[in-house]
Design a protein around this motif. Structure first.
Motif, mmCIF file in Angstrom:
data_model
loop_
_atom_site.group_PDB
_atom_site.id
_atom_site.type_symbol
_atom_site.label_atom_id
_atom_site.label_comp_id
_atom_site.label_asym_id
_atom_site.label_seq_id
_atom_site.Cartn_x
_atom_site.Cartn_y
_atom_site.Cartn_z
ATOM 1 N N ARG A 244 1.169 -1.055 -0.068
ATOM 2 C CA ARG A 244 -0.052 0.124 -0.315
ATOM 3 C C ARG A 244 1.047 1.359 0.237
ATOM 4 O O ARG A 244 2.102 1.155 0.984
ATOM 5 N N SER A 245 0.122 2.314 -0.753
ATOM 6 C CA SER A 245 1.090 3.709 -1.258
ATOM 7 C C SER A 245 0.535 4.983 -1.073
ATOM 8 O O SER A 245 -1.446 5.127 -0.681
ATOM 9 N N ASP A 246 0.974 6.081 -0.090
ATOM 10 C CA ASP A 246 -0.466 6.690 -0.267
ATOM 11 C C ASP A 246 -0.586 7.203 -1.687
ATOM 12 O O ASP A 246 -1.532 8.608 -1.897
ATOM 13 N N SER A 247 0.279 7.367 -2.879
ATOM 14 C CA SER A 247 0.366 7.528 -4.134
ATOM 15 C C SER A 247 0.492 6.058 -5.165
ATOM 16 O O SER A 247 1.955 5.410 -4.863
ATOM 17 N N TYR A 248 -0.348 6.159 -6.001
ATOM 18 C CA TYR A 248 0.347 5.746 -7.158
ATOM 19 C C TYR A 248 0.433 6.158 -8.879
ATOM 20 O O TYR A 248 -0.721 6.898 -9.149
ATOM 21 N N GLY A 279 -15.403 7.861 -6.103
ATOM 22 C CA GLY A 279 -16.174 7.729 -7.067
ATOM 23 C C GLY A 279 -14.531 8.769 -8.064
ATOM 24 O O GLY A 279 -13.220 8.169 -8.050
ATOM 25 N N VAL A 280 -15.039 9.868 -8.476
ATOM 26 C CA VAL A 280 -14.384 10.124 -9.942
ATOM 27 C C VAL A 280 -12.972 10.765 -8.993
ATOM 28 O O VAL A 280 -12.814 12.193 -8.931
ATOM 29 N N ILE A 281 -11.969 9.791 -10.161
ATOM 30 C CA ILE A 281 -10.226 10.683 -8.775
ATOM 31 C C ILE A 281 -9.382 11.377 -9.898
ATOM 32 O O ILE A 281 -8.663 12.578 -9.160
ATOM 33 N N SER A 282 -9.964 11.021 -11.787
ATOM 34 C CA SER A 282 -9.129 11.903 -11.975
ATOM 35 C C SER A 282 -10.124 11.808 -13.452
ATOM 36 O O SER A 282 -11.275 11.209 -13.952
ATOM 37 N N GLU A 283 -9.625 13.075 -14.693
ATOM 38 C CA GLU A 283 -10.816 13.573 -15.651
ATOM 39 C C GLU A 283 -10.177 13.199 -16.549
ATOM 40 O O GLU A 283 -8.773 15.387 -16.165
ATOM 41 N N GLN A 284 -9.495 14.018 -17.642
ATOM 42 C CA GLN A 284 -8.964 14.466 -18.458
ATOM 43 C C GLN A 284 -9.988 14.450 -20.214
ATOM 44 O O GLN A 284 -10.031 13.086 -20.067
ATOM 45 N N ASN A 285 -9.115 15.144 -20.871
ATOM 46 C CA ASN A 285 -9.905 14.477 -22.798
ATOM 47 C C ASN A 285 -8.436 14.259 -23.146
ATOM 48 O O ASN A 285 -7.255 14.312 -22.585
ATOM 49 N N VAL A 286 -8.608 12.853 -24.321
ATOM 50 C CA VAL A 286 -8.229 12.483 -24.894
ATOM 51 C C VAL A 286 -8.136 13.105 -26.275
ATOM 52 O O VAL A 286 -8.728 13.517 -26.845
ATOM 53 N N GLN A 290 -2.623 9.965 -29.042
ATOM 54 C CA GLN A 290 -2.108 9.886 -28.360
ATOM 55 C C GLN A 290 -2.508 8.780 -27.693
ATOM 56 O O GLN A 290 -3.780 8.478 -26.884
ATOM 57 N N GLY A 291 -1.812 7.443 -27.229
ATOM 58 C CA GLY A 291 -2.959 6.501 -26.586
ATOM 59 C C GLY A 291 -2.233 6.418 -25.457
ATOM 60 O O GLY A 291 -2.687 5.015 -25.051
ATOM 61 N N ASN A 292 -0.957 6.496 -24.378
ATOM 62 C CA ASN A 292 -0.409 6.568 -23.455
ATOM 63 C C ASN A 292 -0.857 8.271 -22.383
ATOM 64 O O ASN A 292 -0.337 8.802 -22.298
ATOM 65 N N TYR A 293 -1.324 7.199 -21.202
ATOM 66 C CA TYR A 293 -1.443 8.621 -20.080
ATOM 67 C C TYR A 293 -1.207 7.924 -18.774
ATOM 68 O O TYR A 293 -1.590 6.965 -18.289
ATOM 69 N N VAL A 294 -0.283 8.380 -18.127
ATOM 70 C CA VAL A 294 0.349 8.375 -16.965
ATOM 71 C C VAL A 294 -0.082 9.323 -15.835
ATOM 72 O O VAL A 294 -0.412 10.482 -16.103
ATOM 73 N N ILE A 295 -0.841 8.794 -14.916
ATOM 74 C CA ILE A 295 -2.094 9.776 -14.030
ATOM 75 C C ILE A 295 -1.400 9.505 -12.271
ATOM 76 O O ILE A 295 -1.923 8.051 -11.957
ATOM 77 N N GLU A 296 -1.263 10.692 -11.727
ATOM 78 C CA GLU A 296 -0.656 9.667 -10.118
ATOM 79 C C GLU A 296 -2.039 10.163 -9.567
ATOM 80 O O GLU A 296 -3.145 11.230 -9.229
ATOM 81 N N ILE A 297 -1.659 8.532 -8.815
ATOM 82 C CA ILE A 297 -3.711 8.719 -8.065
ATOM 83 C C ILE A 297 -3.603 9.052 -6.410
ATOM 84 O O ILE A 297 -2.344 8.308 -6.177
ATOM 85 N N PRO A 298 -4.013 9.535 -6.020
ATOM 86 C CA PRO A 298 -3.934 9.480 -4.090
ATOM 87 C C PRO A 298 -4.260 7.572 -4.067
ATOM 88 O O PRO A 298 -5.698 7.138 -4.762
ATOM 89 N N GLY A 299 -3.602 7.071 -3.208
ATOM 90 C CA GLY A 299 -4.093 6.251 -2.519
ATOM 91 C C GLY A 299 -3.953 5.940 -0.805
ATOM 92 O O GLY A 299 -4.701 4.882 -0.603
ATOM 93 N N ASP A 300 -4.329 7.285 -0.623
ATOM 94 C CA ASP A 300 -4.853 7.320 0.491
ATOM 95 C C ASP A 300 -6.787 6.773 0.895
ATOM 96 O O ASP A 300 -7.758 7.173 0.086
ATOM 97 N N GLU A 301 -7.034 5.509 1.018
ATOM 98 C CA GLU A 301 -7.817 4.890 1.405
ATOM 99 C C GLU A 301 -9.338 4.641 0.160
ATOM 100 O O GLU A 301 -10.441 4.000 0.315
ATOM 101 N N LEU A 302 -8.023 4.281 -0.486
ATOM 102 C CA LEU A 302 -8.319 3.437 -2.007
ATOM 103 C C LEU A 302 -8.870 1.971 -1.899
ATOM 104 O O LEU A 302 -7.339 1.417 -1.026
ATOM 105 N N VAL A 303 -10.445 1.264 -2.676
ATOM 106 C CA VAL A 303 -10.502 0.010 -2.571
ATOM 107 C C VAL A 303 -10.148 -0.590 -3.870
ATOM 108 O O VAL A 303 -10.065 -1.129 -3.900
ATOM 109 N N TRP A 304 -10.616 0.077 -5.012
ATOM 110 C CA TRP A 304 -10.065 0.147 -5.964
ATOM 111 C C TRP A 304 -10.785 1.309 -7.464
ATOM 112 O O TRP A 304 -11.233 2.094 -6.745
#
Length: 329
Positions: A244-248, A279-286, A290-304
């Motif tokens: 488990r981590s604070d972010s992924y 709920g929604v963690i991140s949202e961006q136009n595609v 461009q087919g590859n996106y790297v997004i940092e997300i918080p890990g706190d209380e993340l279940v899925w």
């Protein structure tokens, strides 16, 4: 192995379909499917010549059967032999699921909120579920252009609710394919992440579905990975407590070349979302180039977490694709 394009709900004239298995397989091949599950209602006789059809068409055919009762329809996939559906009553579906599992199969809820009696007796799910972990998957998209249908929206919300309750349950699509009639409506595909282990295609499909290694789309294939400091986790995987981590870092890949020529969304205005138990963690136009996106997300209380792709289809704002979840202990 690459992701395998599958149709997981189909019928022949051995139940209420208007096509032979050979016609079904050729139709699937023309649409870019590598695999179909034959799920005739309450019978497996349509599989009698499946090896000949596979050899002629090159399409893998997975054994299955749709349990068709007054209390709901349950799709069973990967059965090694017929498992009798008739004893299943509204309060004892778990006995039936246990029988399916004992014979090498998995069980999924088919179109659980489709209109019921008197129009489609038994289509609406009424079986009492005591333990949701017994259900291997929910068919959240049913039919053509599935994401705009209200009954499918309810099924998708049910899946989300169960993920939020801690269940690890897969979501799939199924055309409920009965005839070779032409349609210009968008068709959904369930892509399965097939492993390299020994075994036939059926056993690999069952393993992938049981593990939730699936991505569903009406267009481009969307895949998701989640990276910690020490490991990479794919769709269906679970991050263990010790990692488990604070972010992924979430890595989303969108392959616009899958089944090229089989779908077309002019000016789709794609939006990529990462969605989780909060709920929604991140949202961006595609961008299509461009087919590859790297997004940092918080890990706190993340279940899925899962990825969703939305766009404009025939003037309607609609979900086009979604992945199954990556879980966190």
């Amino acid at each position: 192995m690459p992701w395998m394009a599958c149709e997981l709900h189909s019928h022949t004239f051995h139940s209420d379909g208007q096509q032979s298995l050979l016609e079904l397989a050729y139709g699937a091949k023309a649409l870019g499917f590598a695999c179909i599950a034959l799920t005739d209602h309450n019978t497996m006789t349509g599989l009698n010549h499946k090896e000949d059809v596979e050899q002629e068409t090159g399409v893998s055919i997975i054994s299955g059967m749709e349990w068709t009762t007054f209390y709901g329809h349950m799709v069973t996939i990967g059965l090694t032999e017929f498992v009798d559906w008739r004893p299943a009553g509204p309060g004892d579906i778990h006995k039936g699921i246990a029988g399916v599992h004992a014979h090498g199969g998995i069980a999924g809820m088919a179109h659980p909120f489709r209109i019921g009696s008197p129009i489609c007796t038994g289509c609406f799910w009424e079986f009492k579920i005591e333990d949701w972990n017994d259900i291997d998957y929910i068919e959240v998209w049913s039919g053509t252009f599935p994401s705009i249908k209200t009954d499918n929206a309810r099924a998708y919300r049910l899946w989300t609710d169960k993920l939020n309750e801690g269940c690890r349950i897969a979501a799939t699509s199924g055309r409920d394919w009965h005839t070779q009639e032409q349609t210009d409506e968008p068709l959904s595909v369930t892509y399965l992440d097939i492993d390299e282990a020994e075994g036939d295609v059926t056993s690999k499909v069952v393993r992938a579905l049981a593990a939730g290694k699936a991505s569903v789309t009406m267009g481009p294939l969307v895949t998701l990975e989640m990276r910690s400091d020490t490991a990479v986790y794919r769709i269906g995987d679970c991050v263990p407590k010790q990692d488990r981590s604070d972010s992924y870092k979430a890595n989303v890949k969108i392959d616009f070349h899958t089944r090229q020529g089989k779908w077309d969304f002019p000016e789709p205005h794609y939006v990529l979302s990462l969605v989780g138990n909060k709920g929604v963690i991140s949202e961006q136009n595609v961008r299509i180039d461009q087919g590859n996106y790297v997004i940092e997300i918080p890990g706190d209380e993340l279940v899925w977490v899962r990825a969703e792709l939305k766009g404009t289809v025939r003037g309607a704002r609609a979900m086009i694709a979604f992945t199954n979840a990556i879980y966190v202990d």
